[in-house]
Design a protein around this motif. Structure first.
Motif, PDB file in Angstrom:
ATOM      1  N   UNK A 149      39.245  44.415  46.518  1.00  0.00           N
ATOM      2  CA  UNK A 149      40.572  44.803  46.338  1.00  0.00           C
ATOM      3  C   UNK A 149      40.299  44.987  44.362  1.00  0.00           C
ATOM      4  N   UNK A 150      39.982  44.229  43.648  1.00  0.00           N
ATOM      5  CA  UNK A 150      39.905  44.522  42.105  1.00  0.00           C
ATOM      6  C   UNK A 150      39.327  45.858  41.590  1.00  0.00           C
ATOM      7  N   UNK A 151      38.197  46.413  42.185  1.00  0.00           N
ATOM      8  CA  UNK A 151      37.824  47.975  41.840  1.00  0.00           C
ATOM      9  C   UNK A 151      38.939  48.694  42.196  1.00  0.00           C
ATOM     10  N   UNK A 152      39.403  48.503  43.306  1.00  0.00           N
ATOM     11  CA  UNK A 152      40.481  49.587  43.626  1.00  0.00           C
ATOM     12  C   UNK A 152      41.099  49.667  41.560  1.00  0.00           C
ATOM     13  N   UNK A 153      41.985  47.787  41.972  1.00  0.00           N
ATOM     14  CA  UNK A 153      43.246  47.856  41.154  1.00  0.00           C
ATOM     15  C   UNK A 153      42.546  48.174  39.629  1.00  0.00           C
ATOM     16  N   UNK A 154      41.349  48.161  39.472  1.00  0.00           N
ATOM     17  CA  UNK A 154      41.052  48.695  37.787  1.00  0.00           C
ATOM     18  C   UNK A 154      40.660  50.698  37.921  1.00  0.00           C
ATOM     19  N   UNK A 155      40.788  50.783  39.439  1.00  0.00           N
ATOM     20  CA  UNK A 155      40.610  52.638  39.267  1.00  0.00           C
ATOM     21  C   UNK A 155      41.565  53.008  39.636  1.00  0.00           C
ATOM     22  N   UNK A 156      42.537  52.705  39.823  1.00  0.00           N
ATOM     23  CA  UNK A 156      43.773  52.721  39.865  1.00  0.00           C
ATOM     24  C   UNK A 156      44.329  53.364  38.751  1.00  0.00           C
ATOM     25  N   UNK A 157      44.705  54.809  38.466  1.00  0.00           N
ATOM     26  CA  UNK A 157      45.287  55.686  36.806  1.00  0.00           C
ATOM     27  C   UNK A 157      46.375  55.432  36.568  1.00  0.00           C
ATOM     28  N   UNK A 158      46.961  55.190  37.988  1.00  0.00           N
ATOM     29  CA  UNK A 158      48.720  54.916  37.309  1.00  0.00           C
ATOM     30  C   UNK A 158      49.834  53.472  37.651  1.00  0.00           C
ATOM     31  N   UNK A 159      48.420  52.806  37.816  1.00  0.00           N
ATOM     32  CA  UNK A 159      49.000  51.167  37.540  1.00  0.00           C
ATOM     33  C   UNK A 159      48.252  49.964  36.046  1.00  0.00           C
ATOM     34  N   UNK A 160      47.681  51.491  35.104  1.00  0.00           N
ATOM     35  CA  UNK A 160      47.038  50.293  34.465  1.00  0.00           C
ATOM     36  C   UNK A 160      47.925  49.262  33.348  1.00  0.00           C
ATOM     37  N   UNK A 161      49.819  49.152  33.185  1.00  0.00           N
ATOM     38  CA  UNK A 161      50.091  48.381  32.327  1.00  0.00           C
ATOM     39  C   UNK A 161      50.502  47.128  33.662  1.00  0.00           C
ATOM     40  N   UNK A 162      50.389  47.652  34.766  1.00  0.00           N
ATOM     41  CA  UNK A 162      50.188  46.680  35.624  1.00  0.00           C
ATOM     42  C   UNK A 162      49.267  45.681  36.124  1.00  0.00           C
ATOM     43  N   UNK A 163      48.211  46.549  36.122  1.00  0.00           N
ATOM     44  CA  UNK A 163      46.497  45.761  37.068  1.00  0.00           C
ATOM     45  C   UNK A 163      46.837  44.062  36.264  1.00  0.00           C
ATOM     46  N   UNK A 164      47.430  43.412  34.869  1.00  0.00           N
ATOM     47  CA  UNK A 164      46.859  41.768  35.242  1.00  0.00           C
ATOM     48  C   UNK A 164      47.749  41.353  36.666  1.00  0.00           C
ATOM     49  N   UNK A 165      48.765  41.742  36.526  1.00  0.00           N
ATOM     50  CA  UNK A 165      50.016  41.480  37.854  1.00  0.00           C
ATOM     51  C   UNK A 165      49.500  41.339  38.670  1.00  0.00           C
ATOM     52  N   UNK A 166      48.937  42.414  39.067  1.00  0.00           N
ATOM     53  CA  UNK A 166      47.960  42.926  40.314  1.00  0.00           C
ATOM     54  C   UNK A 166      46.653  42.177  40.877  1.00  0.00           C
ATOM     55  N   UNK A 167      45.457  41.871  39.712  1.00  0.00           N
ATOM     56  CA  UNK A 167      44.263  40.563  39.751  1.00  0.00           C
ATOM     57  C   UNK A 167      45.186  39.765  39.979  1.00  0.00           C
ATOM     58  N   UNK A 168      46.404  39.413  39.576  1.00  0.00           N
ATOM     59  CA  UNK A 168      46.656  38.154  40.219  1.00  0.00           C
ATOM     60  C   UNK A 168      47.201  37.478  41.454  1.00  0.00           C
ATOM     61  N   UNK A 169      47.060  38.607  42.005  1.00  0.00           N
ATOM     62  CA  UNK A 169      47.928  38.731  43.628  1.00  0.00           C
ATOM     63  C   UNK A 169      46.276  38.412  44.451  1.00  0.00           C
ATOM     64  N   UNK A 170      45.796  38.913  43.999  1.00  0.00           N
ATOM     65  CA  UNK A 170      43.949  38.706  44.781  1.00  0.00           C
ATOM     66  C   UNK A 170      44.439  37.737  45.086  1.00  0.00           C
ATOM     67  N   UNK A 171      44.296  36.598  44.840  1.00  0.00           N
ATOM     68  CA  UNK A 171      43.935  35.119  45.363  1.00  0.00           C
ATOM     69  C   UNK A 171      45.092  34.549  45.760  1.00  0.00           C
ATOM     70  N   UNK A 172      46.645  34.786  46.353  1.00  0.00           N
ATOM     71  CA  UNK A 172      47.350  34.454  46.862  1.00  0.00           C
ATOM     72  C   UNK A 172      47.223  34.715  48.303  1.00  0.00           C
ATOM     73  N   UNK A 173      47.243  36.703  48.077  1.00  0.00           N
ATOM     74  CA  UNK A 173      46.365  37.212  49.477  1.00  0.00           C
ATOM     75  C   UNK A 173      45.346  36.654  50.097  1.00  0.00           C
ATOM     76  N   UNK A 174      44.364  36.010  49.419  1.00  0.00           N
ATOM     77  CA  UNK A 174      43.147  35.870  50.273  1.00  0.00           C
ATOM     78  C   UNK A 174      43.335  34.357  50.432  1.00  0.00           C
TER      79      UNK A 174
END
Length: 182
Positions: free
Chosen positions: A115-140
């Protein structure tokens, strides 16, 4: 009609899968529940919330809007949306079922590293990467109830995107009658 709800967190493959599934399923259309959230965000800007899913109107309006789309188009609906709060999911599912729709809950699963690798690889989501990364733990943390309530769970870390779509399509053709699948 059937609502195919594609759940999972950012980087699991919801958007890619939903797009491929719409192309594959005759008589299906894409609906993004997030747009209901955007409407509420603007119109309820005086209310305190950090996520529009916290708003009871979002959980009431999403099933109502999906129902109206189904009634208007006569099509199945594919809804890719992360829902990590079990009570919210139960409310959405009940709202859809009370309107007479079948609900197929698909969870796209992946491990944290993927998940973290895919979030970092998304060229359209650079501005919200930190926010997306924060959702990995709640998902787990939500994964146990998600996989328990899912009709189908697919590990997208080990399954190619086309195969994910094929597995969903196969499940749907066994569980509901889709146009072109008879």
């Amino acid at each position: 009609m059937t609502v195919i709800w594609i759940n999972g967190t950012f980087g699991a493959g919801k958007t890619t899968t939903a797009g491929k599934l719409v192309e594959l399923l005759e008589g299906a259309r894409l609906f993004d529940p997030e747009h209901v959230g955007y409407l509420l965000k603007v119109n309820l800007s005086d209310q305190q919330f950090t996520d529009f899913q916290q708003l009871p109107p979002w959980r009431a309006l999403v099933p109502a809007v999906i129902d109206e789309i189904i009634r208007f188009t006569g099509q199945h609906v594919i809804a890719p949306q992360t829902v990590l709060v079990e009570s919210y999911w139960r409310e959405l599912e009940a709202g859809l079922r009370s309107r007479g729709h079948d609900v197929v809950h698909v969870v796209l699963d992946a491990d944290a590293d993927t998940l973290h690798t895919r979030i970092d690889a998304d060229p359209e989501g650079t501005a919200i990467r930190p926010w997306r990364h924060q959702h990995v733990a709640p998902y787990l943390a939500a994964r146990p109830w998600l996989t328990t309530t899912a009709n189908l769970t697919i590990n997208t870390a080990t399954t190619p995107a086309d195969e994910v779509t094929t597995q969903i399509h196969t499940h749907l053709t066994k569980s509901i009658v889709l146009p072109g699948s008879v």
